[in-house]
Design a protein around this motif. Structure first.
Motif, PDB file in Angstrom:
ATOM      1  N   PHE A 144       5.243 -10.981  30.475  1.00  0.00           N
ATOM      2  CA  PHE A 144       4.872  -9.884  29.590  1.00  0.00           C
ATOM      3  C   PHE A 144       3.561  -9.288  30.070  1.00  0.00           C
ATOM      4  CE2 PHE A 144       7.478 -12.844  27.286  1.00  0.00           C
ATOM      5  CZ  PHE A 144       8.392 -12.028  26.641  1.00  0.00           C
ATOM      6  N   GLY A 145       3.555  -7.974  30.268  1.00  0.00           N
ATOM      7  CA  GLY A 145       2.374  -7.280  30.768  1.00  0.00           C
ATOM      8  C   GLY A 145       1.970  -6.132  29.868  1.00  0.00           C
ATOM      9  N   SER A 146       0.981  -5.368  30.303  1.00  0.00           N
ATOM     10  CA  SER A 146       0.448  -4.271  29.498  1.00  0.00           C
ATOM     11  C   SER A 146       1.464  -3.147  29.296  1.00  0.00           C
ATOM     12  CB  SER A 146      -0.816  -3.721  30.148  1.00  0.00           C
ATOM     13  OG  SER A 146      -0.527  -3.245  31.463  1.00  0.00           O
ATOM     14  N   ARG A 147       2.450  -3.046  30.178  1.00  0.00           N
ATOM     15  CA  ARG A 147       3.453  -1.978  30.046  1.00  0.00           C
ATOM     16  C   ARG A 147       4.718  -2.433  29.333  1.00  0.00           C
ATOM     17  NH1 ARG A 147       3.262   1.117  35.958  1.00  0.00           N
ATOM     18  NH2 ARG A 147       1.021   1.667  35.889  1.00  0.00           N
ATOM     19  N   THR A 148       4.775  -3.697  28.961  1.00  0.00           N
ATOM     20  CA  THR A 148       5.957  -4.209  28.271  1.00  0.00           C
ATOM     21  C   THR A 148       6.085  -3.559  26.905  1.00  0.00           C
ATOM     22  OG1 THR A 148       5.772  -6.325  29.412  1.00  0.00           O
ATOM     23  CG2 THR A 148       7.085  -6.269  27.387  1.00  0.00           C
ATOM     24  N   VAL A 149       7.279  -3.080  26.603  1.00  0.00           N
ATOM     25  CA  VAL A 149       7.567  -2.435  25.316  1.00  0.00           C
ATOM     26  C   VAL A 149       8.466  -3.354  24.499  1.00  0.00           C
ATOM     27  CG1 VAL A 149       8.553  -0.410  24.164  1.00  0.00           C
ATOM     28  CG2 VAL A 149       7.361  -0.151  26.356  1.00  0.00           C
ATOM     29  N   ILE A 150       8.029  -3.657  23.285  1.00  0.00           N
ATOM     30  CA  ILE A 150       8.786  -4.523  22.385  1.00  0.00           C
ATOM     31  C   ILE A 150       9.036  -3.771  21.092  1.00  0.00           C
ATOM     32  CG2 ILE A 150       8.814  -6.731  21.156  1.00  0.00           C
ATOM     33  CD1 ILE A 150       6.766  -7.738  23.207  1.00  0.00           C
ATOM     34  N   GLN A 151      10.295  -3.576  20.777  1.00  0.00           N
ATOM     35  CA  GLN A 151      10.657  -2.816  19.582  1.00  0.00           C
ATOM     36  C   GLN A 151      11.537  -3.678  18.672  1.00  0.00           C
ATOM     37  OE1 GLN A 151      12.637   0.872  20.288  1.00  0.00           O
ATOM     38  NE2 GLN A 151      12.881   1.362  18.106  1.00  0.00           N
ATOM     39  N   PRO A 152      11.097  -3.972  17.424  1.00  0.00           N
ATOM     40  CA  PRO A 152      11.951  -4.725  16.498  1.00  0.00           C
ATOM     41  C   PRO A 152      13.231  -3.959  16.193  1.00  0.00           C
ATOM     42  CG  PRO A 152       9.685  -4.583  15.695  1.00  0.00           C
ATOM     43  CD  PRO A 152       9.797  -3.627  16.833  1.00  0.00           C
ATOM     44  N   VAL A 153      14.345  -4.650  16.200  1.00  0.00           N
ATOM     45  CA  VAL A 153      15.621  -4.008  15.891  1.00  0.00           C
ATOM     46  C   VAL A 153      15.703  -3.685  14.398  1.00  0.00           C
ATOM     47  CG1 VAL A 153      18.134  -4.312  15.906  1.00  0.00           C
ATOM     48  CG2 VAL A 153      16.753  -5.141  17.827  1.00  0.00           C
ATOM     49  N   HIS A 154      15.101  -4.528  13.557  1.00  0.00           N
ATOM     50  CA  HIS A 154      15.122  -4.309  12.104  1.00  0.00           C
ATOM     51  C   HIS A 154      13.703  -4.363  11.552  1.00  0.00           C
ATOM     52  CE1 HIS A 154      19.478  -4.711  12.222  1.00  0.00           C
ATOM     53  NE2 HIS A 154      19.337  -5.856  12.856  1.00  0.00           N
ATOM     54  N   PRO A 155      12.882  -3.366  11.851  1.00  0.00           N
ATOM     55  CA  PRO A 155      11.483  -3.399  11.390  1.00  0.00           C
ATOM     56  C   PRO A 155      11.352  -3.357   9.879  1.00  0.00           C
ATOM     57  CG  PRO A 155      12.036  -1.246  12.303  1.00  0.00           C
ATOM     58  CD  PRO A 155      13.190  -2.134  12.602  1.00  0.00           C
ATOM     59  N   GLU A 156      12.380  -2.841   9.207  1.00  0.00           N
ATOM     60  CA  GLU A 156      12.305  -2.735   7.748  1.00  0.00           C
ATOM     61  C   GLU A 156      12.326  -4.091   7.051  1.00  0.00           C
ATOM     62  OE1 GLU A 156      16.610  -2.926   8.831  1.00  0.00           O
ATOM     63  OE2 GLU A 156      14.826  -1.885   9.598  1.00  0.00           O
ATOM     64  N   LEU A 157      12.742  -5.138   7.771  1.00  0.00           N
ATOM     65  CA  LEU A 157      12.819  -6.470   7.163  1.00  0.00           C
ATOM     66  C   LEU A 157      11.466  -7.146   7.054  1.00  0.00           C
ATOM     67  CD1 LEU A 157      16.054  -7.867   8.884  1.00  0.00           C
ATOM     68  CD2 LEU A 157      15.824  -6.750   6.646  1.00  0.00           C
ATOM     69  N   GLY A 158      10.486  -6.675   7.811  1.00  0.00           N
ATOM     70  CA  GLY A 158       9.163  -7.263   7.736  1.00  0.00           C
ATOM     71  C   GLY A 158       9.092  -8.619   8.415  1.00  0.00           C
ATOM     72  N   PRO A 159       8.063  -9.416   8.084  1.00  0.00           N
ATOM     73  CA  PRO A 159       7.896 -10.739   8.708  1.00  0.00           C
ATOM     74  C   PRO A 159       9.082 -11.648   8.401  1.00  0.00           C
ATOM     75  CG  PRO A 159       5.905 -10.070   7.536  1.00  0.00           C
ATOM     76  CD  PRO A 159       6.968  -9.092   7.157  1.00  0.00           C
ATOM     77  N   ILE A 160       9.409 -12.505   9.358  1.00  0.00           N
ATOM     78  CA  ILE A 160      10.512 -13.460   9.181  1.00  0.00           C
ATOM     79  C   ILE A 160       9.918 -14.756   8.644  1.00  0.00           C
ATOM     80  CG2 ILE A 160      12.372 -14.704  10.336  1.00  0.00           C
ATOM     81  CD1 ILE A 160      12.409 -12.455  12.401  1.00  0.00           C
ATOM     82  N   LEU A 161      10.180 -15.036   7.375  1.00  0.00           N
ATOM     83  CA  LEU A 161       9.590 -16.182   6.693  1.00  0.00           C
ATOM     84  C   LEU A 161      10.530 -17.379   6.735  1.00  0.00           C
ATOM     85  CD1 LEU A 161       8.194 -14.274   3.570  1.00  0.00           C
ATOM     86  CD2 LEU A 161       6.980 -14.859   5.689  1.00  0.00           C
ATOM     87  N   PRO A 162      10.009 -18.575   6.523  1.00  0.00           N
ATOM     88  CA  PRO A 162      10.875 -19.762   6.475  1.00  0.00           C
ATOM     89  C   PRO A 162      11.917 -19.648   5.364  1.00  0.00           C
ATOM     90  CG  PRO A 162       8.577 -20.409   6.669  1.00  0.00           C
ATOM     91  CD  PRO A 162       8.584 -18.934   6.412  1.00  0.00           C
ATOM     92  N   ASN A 163      13.096 -20.142   5.628  1.00  0.00           N
ATOM     93  CA  ASN A 163      14.181 -20.163   4.644  1.00  0.00           C
ATOM     94  C   ASN A 163      14.346 -21.604   4.152  1.00  0.00           C
ATOM     95  OD1 ASN A 163      16.448 -19.579   3.085  1.00  0.00           O
ATOM     96  ND2 ASN A 163      17.845 -19.765   4.807  1.00  0.00           N
ATOM     97  N   TYR A 164      13.485 -22.001   3.226  1.00  0.00           N
ATOM     98  CA  TYR A 164      13.486 -23.382   2.768  1.00  0.00           C
ATOM     99  C   TYR A 164      14.769 -23.708   2.011  1.00  0.00           C
ATOM    100  CZ  TYR A 164       8.474 -23.330   3.797  1.00  0.00           C
ATOM    101  OH  TYR A 164       7.248 -23.227   4.421  1.00  0.00           O
TER     102      TYR A 164
END
Length: 405
Positions: A144-164
């Motif tokens: 991973f470098g300075s030009r690497t682009v990372i786009q969430p597929v489902h940004p509307e879901l927010g952080p992925i929390l534990p599913n206890y």
């Protein structure tokens, strides 16, 4: 063996992520620079799968899930901090990615465990065979470098929390791809790591156990934490476990059934000392209301972990009443046996003794499918002495039953 120095980038870089994302701790706003990259590129990136990537791949987009996210680790030479990611595409192809140094913090929110992302412009590095591990499906790893682009597929879901999940709801089967998050009340913490040597003697591991419980079942759950998770820094936050019933969470545990049902840590396992969410609050409330019930369960666990000198001798009828709900893992019980034969001869062949014990094992199989181990001192030596005999006094002995529910 993986060598982080072999794929280390010369300069850690911040992630370049499209979209806008907010959390309760940080707010990051992203510009349209990533879109501008697409407009000025000579060739429009196309979606590919991981098995299509190699060291020559420059213009591409790959959609992956972060199937595993390792812990922040120090290299064997103590010179490099690194974190390993296992990426998986929809075809099931796998490729590792590695973060170094400050990248670990920079990409913490950008690449979340179980998150799905479109990644482009990430350098693909060739990995020499001597540095590959069982995780490497291909001779390449993603950097991973300075030009690497990372786009969430489902940004509307927010952080992925534990599913206890409640302990009772976890399937008592082993699927290597299935991992579970749980939250529990601590009943026992092993004081020091134990060294486990491989059968070939070429490798050794360390393990440390934590026993927890919740309101979903009476059977406590043993969690085995391996290797780096046995370090003091993970256990120093549990100094008063015997006096105060602490509620903690575990992420990405794997079921283990060889010694009864328990759970093991894995590559993505995290210990969460202050769990949040509805499930955690429910357990906090239950622990406060049923303090005596938790204390009784802890007493049972400690009696197994620290057995006294007096052996607990039980009858066959008592064994038949044993169920997973009232048996502690690795609980030791004893029964007294007398081997008799027709006639007045006071000596018996040793094989007759062992065959009789097998009958006891069959009749005492009270857990209905749960593993039950039966052991007689020197039984193996006796079996290999077919001409020897033992007196009636020798046959008045004890049989140890080890339960592994």
């Amino acid at each position: 063996m993986f060598c982080p120095e072999a794929v280390l980038l010369t300069s850690p870089a911040e992630p370049n992520i499209k979209g806008e994302k907010k959390s309760n701790t940080i707010t990051v706003t992203y510009s349209a620079m990533a879109d501008q990259k697409y407009k000025t590129a000579r060739q429009k990136p196309e979606y590919v799968y991981l098995d299509q990537l190699n060291a020559e791949s420059k213009t591409y987009i790959v959609r992956v899930v972060v199937a595993e996210k390792g812990r922040d680790t120090l290299s064997s030479k103590k010179t490099v901090r690194f974190q390993t990611l296992l990426l998986r595409d929809e075809k099931g192809n796998r490729m590792c990615g590695t973060l170094f140094g400050d990248q670990i913090e920079a990409f913490e929110e950008a690449l979340q465990y179980l998150g799905e992302y479109d990644i482009s412009a990430a350098p693909i590095k060739f990995i020499d065979e001597k540095w590959r591990t069982e995780l490497d499906q291909f001779p390449y790893q993603m950097a991973f470098g300075s030009r690497t682009v990372i786009q969430p597929v489902h940004p509307e879901l927010g952080p992925i929390l534990p599913n206890y999940q409640p302990i009772a709801s976890i399937p008592r089967t082993v699927d290597p791809d299935e991992k579970y998050d749980i939250v529990g009340v601590v009943l026992y913490v092993e004081e020091e790591p134990r060294k486990i040597e491989a059968r070939d003697g070429k490798r050794e591991s360390f393990v440390r156990e934590i026993v927890v419980t919740d309101e979903s079942c009476d059977q406590p759950l043993t969690i085995s934490l391996w290797n780096d998770l046995t370090a003091p820094k993970f256990f120093d936050k549990l100094p008063n476990w015997a006096e105060a019933f602490q509620v903690i969470g575990f992420r990405a545990l794997k079921p283990y059934t060889r010694r009864g049902f328990s759970m093991n840590s894995g590559m993505s396992t995290r210990i969460i000392y202050k769990p949040e969410g509805d499930r955690a609050r429910e357990l906090f409330d239950w622990a406060n209301l049923f303090h005596q019930k938790i204390l009784d369960r802890q007493t049972r666990v400690l009696e197994v972990k620290y057995p006294g000198e007096n052996k607990k001798i039980v009858s066959i009828a008592e064994l038949r009443r044993k169920k997973p709900s009232n048996t502690i893992q690795e609980e030791l019980l004893w029964i007294e046996v007398t081997i008799q034969t027709a006639g007045n001869e006071p000596t018996f062949h040793c094989r007759s003794v062992i065959l009789a014990l097998l009958v006891i094992r069959k009749n005492a199989y009270a857990l209905r499918g749960q593993p039950l181990s039966l052991r007689l001192a020197m039984a193996q030596e006796l079996w290999h002495s077919p001409l020897s005999t033992m007196t009636q006094k020798d046959c008045l002995g004890e049989v140890q039953l080890k339960f592994m529910p």
